[in-house]
Design a protein around this motif. Sequence first.
Motif, PDB file in Angstrom:
ATOM      1  N   GLY A 174       0.835  -1.201   0.000  1.00  0.00           N
ATOM      2  CA  GLY A 174       0.000   0.000   0.000  1.00  0.00           C
ATOM      3  C   GLY A 174       0.861   1.238   0.000  1.00  0.00           C
ATOM      4  O   GLY A 174       1.869   1.295  -0.703  1.00  0.00           O
ATOM      5  N   ILE A 175       0.514   2.216   0.810  1.00  0.00           N
ATOM      6  CA  ILE A 175       1.239   3.476   0.851  1.00  0.00           C
ATOM      7  C   ILE A 175       2.067   3.569   2.132  1.00  0.00           C
ATOM      8  O   ILE A 175       1.522   3.579   3.238  1.00  0.00           O
ATOM      9  CB  ILE A 175       0.283   4.680   0.787  1.00  0.00           C
ATOM     10  N   ALA A 228      -1.611  -3.653  -5.068  1.00  0.00           N
ATOM     11  CA  ALA A 228      -2.064  -3.365  -3.705  1.00  0.00           C
ATOM     12  C   ALA A 228      -3.458  -2.754  -3.669  1.00  0.00           C
ATOM     13  O   ALA A 228      -4.004  -2.515  -2.588  1.00  0.00           O
ATOM     14  CB  ALA A 228      -1.068  -2.437  -3.005  1.00  0.00           C
ATOM     15  N   ASP A 229      -4.043  -2.526  -4.824  1.00  0.00           N
ATOM     16  CA  ASP A 229      -5.404  -2.000  -4.884  1.00  0.00           C
ATOM     17  C   ASP A 229      -6.441  -3.124  -4.845  1.00  0.00           C
ATOM     18  O   ASP A 229      -7.643  -2.866  -4.885  1.00  0.00           O
ATOM     19  CB  ASP A 229      -5.574  -1.181  -6.176  1.00  0.00           C
ATOM     20  N   PHE A 230      -5.983  -4.367  -4.728  1.00  0.00           N
ATOM     21  CA  PHE A 230      -6.924  -5.476  -4.851  1.00  0.00           C
ATOM     22  C   PHE A 230      -7.956  -5.506  -3.737  1.00  0.00           C
ATOM     23  O   PHE A 230      -9.071  -6.002  -3.938  1.00  0.00           O
ATOM     24  CB  PHE A 230      -6.201  -6.824  -4.927  1.00  0.00           C
ATOM     25  N   GLY A 259      -9.090   0.632 -11.702  1.00  0.00           N
ATOM     26  CA  GLY A 259      -8.751   1.709 -10.779  1.00  0.00           C
ATOM     27  C   GLY A 259      -7.277   1.825 -10.466  1.00  0.00           C
ATOM     28  O   GLY A 259      -6.741   2.933 -10.351  1.00  0.00           O
ATOM     29  N   GLY A 260      -6.577   0.713 -10.310  1.00  0.00           N
ATOM     30  CA  GLY A 260      -5.153   0.760 -10.005  1.00  0.00           C
ATOM     31  C   GLY A 260      -4.362   1.436 -11.111  1.00  0.00           C
ATOM     32  O   GLY A 260      -3.428   2.206 -10.848  1.00  0.00           O
ATOM     33  N   PHE A 261      -4.719   1.163 -12.366  1.00  0.00           N
ATOM     34  CA  PHE A 261      -4.058   1.812 -13.497  1.00  0.00           C
ATOM     35  C   PHE A 261      -4.373   3.309 -13.505  1.00  0.00           C
ATOM     36  O   PHE A 261      -3.517   4.139 -13.811  1.00  0.00           O
ATOM     37  CB  PHE A 261      -4.505   1.164 -14.809  1.00  0.00           C
ATOM     38  N   GLN A 262      -5.617   3.636 -13.148  1.00  0.00           N
ATOM     39  CA  GLN A 262      -6.007   5.044 -13.087  1.00  0.00           C
ATOM     40  C   GLN A 262      -5.222   5.787 -12.001  1.00  0.00           C
ATOM     41  O   GLN A 262      -4.830   6.936 -12.179  1.00  0.00           O
ATOM     42  CB  GLN A 262      -7.508   5.163 -12.818  1.00  0.00           C
ATOM     43  N   GLY A 322      -3.455   1.401   3.675  1.00  0.00           N
ATOM     44  CA  GLY A 322      -3.840   0.737   2.440  1.00  0.00           C
ATOM     45  C   GLY A 322      -4.193   1.753   1.365  1.00  0.00           C
ATOM     46  O   GLY A 322      -4.585   2.880   1.665  1.00  0.00           O
ATOM     47  N   ILE A 323      -4.050   1.360   0.116  1.00  0.00           N
ATOM     48  CA  ILE A 323      -4.414   2.260  -0.975  1.00  0.00           C
ATOM     49  C   ILE A 323      -5.903   2.566  -0.864  1.00  0.00           C
ATOM     50  O   ILE A 323      -6.739   1.661  -0.884  1.00  0.00           O
ATOM     51  CB  ILE A 323      -4.073   1.642  -2.342  1.00  0.00           C
ATOM     52  N   PRO A 324      -6.243   3.837  -0.714  1.00  0.00           N
ATOM     53  CA  PRO A 324      -7.660   4.182  -0.499  1.00  0.00           C
ATOM     54  C   PRO A 324      -8.496   3.943  -1.752  1.00  0.00           C
ATOM     55  O   PRO A 324      -8.035   4.104  -2.886  1.00  0.00           O
ATOM     56  CB  PRO A 324      -7.603   5.683  -0.158  1.00  0.00           C
ATOM     57  N   GLY A 325      -9.743   3.554  -1.525  1.00  0.00           N
ATOM     58  CA  GLY A 325     -10.688   3.391  -2.618  1.00  0.00           C
ATOM     59  C   GLY A 325     -11.684   4.534  -2.616  1.00  0.00           C
ATOM     60  O   GLY A 325     -11.385   5.634  -2.139  1.00  0.00           O
ATOM     61  N   ASP A 326     -12.873   4.292  -3.144  1.00  0.00           N
ATOM     62  CA  ASP A 326     -13.888   5.346  -3.237  1.00  0.00           C
ATOM     63  C   ASP A 326     -14.828   5.388  -2.036  1.00  0.00           C
ATOM     64  O   ASP A 326     -15.440   6.410  -1.769  1.00  0.00           O
ATOM     65  CB  ASP A 326     -14.716   5.156  -4.514  1.00  0.00           C
ATOM     66  N   ASP A 327     -14.919   4.280  -1.304  1.00  0.00           N
ATOM     67  CA  ASP A 327     -15.877   4.182  -0.207  1.00  0.00           C
ATOM     68  C   ASP A 327     -15.148   4.044   1.132  1.00  0.00           C
ATOM     69  O   ASP A 327     -14.485   3.033   1.375  1.00  0.00           O
ATOM     70  CB  ASP A 327     -16.787   2.973  -0.431  1.00  0.00           C
TER      71      ASP A 327
END
Length: 458
Positions: A174-175, A228-230, A259-262, A322-327
């Motif tokens: 992650g970060i 790590a976005d999984f 999303g990970g590519f984005q 962790g790599i943050p998502g949208d929610d």
Amino acid sequence: MSCNAYVNRIGEPFKTIQWTRRDIVHTSHLTLRTAVAVLALAALTSCGSGSEPTADGTVTLSFMTGSDQAIVDTSKALANAFMTANRTIKITIEQQPGGSEGDNIVKTRLSTGEMTDVFWYNSGSLLQALNPAQTLVDLTGDPVLANVQPDYLPVVTQQDKVYGVPASTLNAGGILYNRKVYQQLGLQVPKTWAEFMANNDKIKAAGGITPVIGTYKDTWTSQIFVLADFHNVQAAVPTFAQDYTAGKVKYATTPAATGGFQHLADVHAKGYLNKGFGSAVLDQGLKMLVQGKGAHYAMLSGLLPPLLANYPQTATDVGFFGIPGDDPATNGATVWEPPAIYIAKTTEHVEAAKKFLAFVASPAGTQAVTAAVKPSGPYRVKGSQLPADALQVAKDLQGYLDKGATTPALEFLSPIKGPSLEQITVAVGSGLTPPAQGAAQYDKDVEKQAKQLGLAGW
């Protein structure tokens, strides 16, 4: 490459080293990028299944391990402590290169019957590529596994047979972030991607600190934003791993997976990366982070312990999220289960090898490792606890575990991992390839491997 691998590094040469109980302590530490011996010469050296017992009954076990500094230090600590407690067993250690090169060496030597008695290798779905039923000693039901946490066993199991024990700690992907920078700028750990980008804006506006570190000369490091976005992919599409393996879903047609590519494209487009990110290497990135010259680095937590010798502030100044998502409600982290130590079926010293593995998977073994390498994550051995002075990243990861907010990396759930991902992610992260196109390229890359594996649906 596998991020397990966490942590094996692409392109490292290897050498064969014999350590005794006495001189193992005095062996000089290698730097993260130390070149060691000539690969061709070492590859020609047959380490086979170890030597015959000597006149005094001493048995020598050969042990192939990795070349990353944390792996080297862990292996030395285990061998040293084990030999101290077992005077009739000696261990010779051979280092292999990381990435696909080392992976090929393992497979070749197993297939030719020239593998060391015991060896360090990936856990998870990549294990099946070793054809374990034919090449590894079956440990199912063996006392060797007595202290292994049950939730680890599936990642070293194939066809209901168990083959390995955890070699190190759980690893977070992650970060990694500099906590002092966050404190100075009054930033909070983000729980969404929008919050993460807002933090980067503030860091960039403050000046003098790189918001996001990129080290694309070491191409494998570019993959972390995707791999790590999984956790976020799984949260959005719970059946993604199974459907992906069956060829029913693709990265390019699954918004959560794209999303990970984005993310890679976003940090480049905003100008958050350091100057010269295309020629920077892992060591430079880690040092930038620890020294506060960079605020964020998408990376694996397991790479931090070797920095402690020169940068003791690593233990407290570097945190993890962790790599943050949208929610924010599904905020969590992707984890890499520990790699494992296995016994080659060609060994002539099965009982000695089992004795070593039992030690590795015991509180005594993890204590020996902790004394040499501060843990960057929790152990998968019963009775082993994080010490009070564990790295902050380990404590942060433990927090995610305590909340039940972790997801294994995709490589532990699916055997498919395209070999060209790191080249694709470098191009996307450098602004040369649009993220949607990169995802589509990866789908094609994956298709080749899926067909080679003979998976249904491809």
